[in-house]
Design a protein around this motif. Structure first.
Motif, PDB file in Angstrom:
ATOM      1  N   LEU A 130       0.828  -1.208   0.000  1.00  0.00           N
ATOM      2  CA  LEU A 130       0.000   0.000   0.000  1.00  0.00           C
ATOM      3  C   LEU A 130       0.863   1.258   0.000  1.00  0.00           C
ATOM      4  O   LEU A 130       0.555   2.234  -0.691  1.00  0.00           O
ATOM      5  CB  LEU A 130      -0.961  -0.013   1.186  1.00  0.00           C
ATOM      6  N   GLU A 131       1.964   1.245   0.758  1.00  0.00           N
ATOM      7  CA  GLU A 131       2.891   2.381   0.769  1.00  0.00           C
ATOM      8  C   GLU A 131       3.513   2.582  -0.618  1.00  0.00           C
ATOM      9  O   GLU A 131       3.621   3.708  -1.096  1.00  0.00           O
ATOM     10  CB  GLU A 131       3.995   2.160   1.802  1.00  0.00           C
ATOM     11  N   ALA A 135       3.130   5.888  -3.028  1.00  0.00           N
ATOM     12  CA  ALA A 135       4.296   6.618  -3.522  1.00  0.00           C
ATOM     13  C   ALA A 135       4.300   6.668  -5.044  1.00  0.00           C
ATOM     14  O   ALA A 135       4.584   7.705  -5.646  1.00  0.00           O
ATOM     15  CB  ALA A 135       5.579   5.972  -3.003  1.00  0.00           C
ATOM     16  N   TYR A 136       3.980   5.551  -5.680  1.00  0.00           N
ATOM     17  CA  TYR A 136       3.930   5.489  -7.138  1.00  0.00           C
ATOM     18  C   TYR A 136       2.858   6.423  -7.672  1.00  0.00           C
ATOM     19  O   TYR A 136       3.099   7.179  -8.621  1.00  0.00           O
ATOM     20  CB  TYR A 136       3.661   4.044  -7.582  1.00  0.00           C
ATOM     21  N   ALA A 141       1.074  11.290 -10.395  1.00  0.00           N
ATOM     22  CA  ALA A 141       0.249  12.501 -10.391  1.00  0.00           C
ATOM     23  C   ALA A 141       1.108  13.738 -10.647  1.00  0.00           C
ATOM     24  O   ALA A 141       0.684  14.659 -11.360  1.00  0.00           O
ATOM     25  CB  ALA A 141      -0.482  12.628  -9.055  1.00  0.00           C
ATOM     26  N   LYS A 142       2.326  13.777 -10.103  1.00  0.00           N
ATOM     27  CA  LYS A 142       3.230  14.903 -10.330  1.00  0.00           C
ATOM     28  C   LYS A 142       3.625  14.983 -11.803  1.00  0.00           C
ATOM     29  O   LYS A 142       3.695  16.054 -12.374  1.00  0.00           O
ATOM     30  CB  LYS A 142       4.483  14.779  -9.463  1.00  0.00           C
ATOM     31  N   LYS A 143       3.913  13.832 -12.408  1.00  0.00           N
ATOM     32  CA  LYS A 143       4.298  13.803 -13.815  1.00  0.00           C
ATOM     33  C   LYS A 143       3.160  14.266 -14.711  1.00  0.00           C
ATOM     34  O   LYS A 143       3.378  14.951 -15.708  1.00  0.00           O
ATOM     35  CB  LYS A 143       4.727  12.386 -14.239  1.00  0.00           C
ATOM     36  N   THR A 144       1.948  13.901 -14.353  1.00  0.00           N
ATOM     37  CA  THR A 144       0.769  14.291 -15.134  1.00  0.00           C
ATOM     38  C   THR A 144       0.575  15.801 -15.080  1.00  0.00           C
ATOM     39  O   THR A 144       0.202  16.416 -16.091  1.00  0.00           O
ATOM     40  CB  THR A 144      -0.490  13.573 -14.600  1.00  0.00           C
ATOM     41  N   ARG A 145       0.819  16.409 -13.927  1.00  0.00           N
ATOM     42  CA  ARG A 145       0.629  17.858 -13.789  1.00  0.00           C
ATOM     43  C   ARG A 145       1.730  18.666 -14.458  1.00  0.00           C
ATOM     44  O   ARG A 145       1.576  19.807 -14.768  1.00  0.00           O
ATOM     45  CB  ARG A 145       0.568  18.239 -12.302  1.00  0.00           C
TER      46      ARG A 145
END
Length: 146
Positions: A130-131, A135-136, A141-145
């Motif tokens: 789950l961790e 993290a993934y 999400a950062k790459k998408t933004r």
């Protein structure tokens, strides 16, 4: 808990993988891992095996009730496949109406033990999985933004 594989273990694993993928070690059209995983990898087979794992014979309708969401047809197909592979025994009683019961074979019981080993592994590493997912997903999400 940290797992370390020493050089000897790594070599043994590599040899097993080489042997496994050598086509001379398997009859034509038969891959033991693929065939077994195909059989138990679908949710209905796994649920049937787990429900039969209580060690008692179950009637068809008992199994159908215990496996939420399975259709009569799918349960029939699943049980036939498990019977064909030697994982389930089918008992038919000459009664009116006919009574049919199912139970795991000794080979099916051994498979159940392995399934539980996998389940124990999943329980042991659930928090880490789950961790890792969180993290993934955060990185994705950062790459998408960007």
């Amino acid at each position: 808990m940290e797992v370390t594989i020493n050089e000897t273990q790594a070599n043994t694993i590599q040899e097993k993988v080489k042997t496994f993928f050598d086509p001379n070690n398997h009859p034509a059209g038969f891959c033991p891992v693929k065939d077994v995983v195909d059989r138990i990898g679908d949710k209905w087979s796994l649920l049937a095996i787990l429900n039969l794992g209580y060690g008692e014979r179950l009637r068809f309708n008992q199994l159908k009730t215990q496996i939420e969401g399975i259709s009569q047809r799918m349960l029939t197909v699943t049980l036939r496949s498990l019977e064909r592979d030697g994982l389930v025994n089918r008992y038919v009683y000459a009664e009116v109406p006919p009574r049919v019961e199912y139970e795991l074979t000794p080979m099916g019981e051994k498979l159940l033990v392995k399934v539980w080993e996998l389940a124990d592994w999943a329980i042991e590493y659930k928090a880490q999985i789950l961790e890792s997912r969180a993290a993934y997903d955060k990185k994705a999400a950062k790459k998408t933004r960007s």
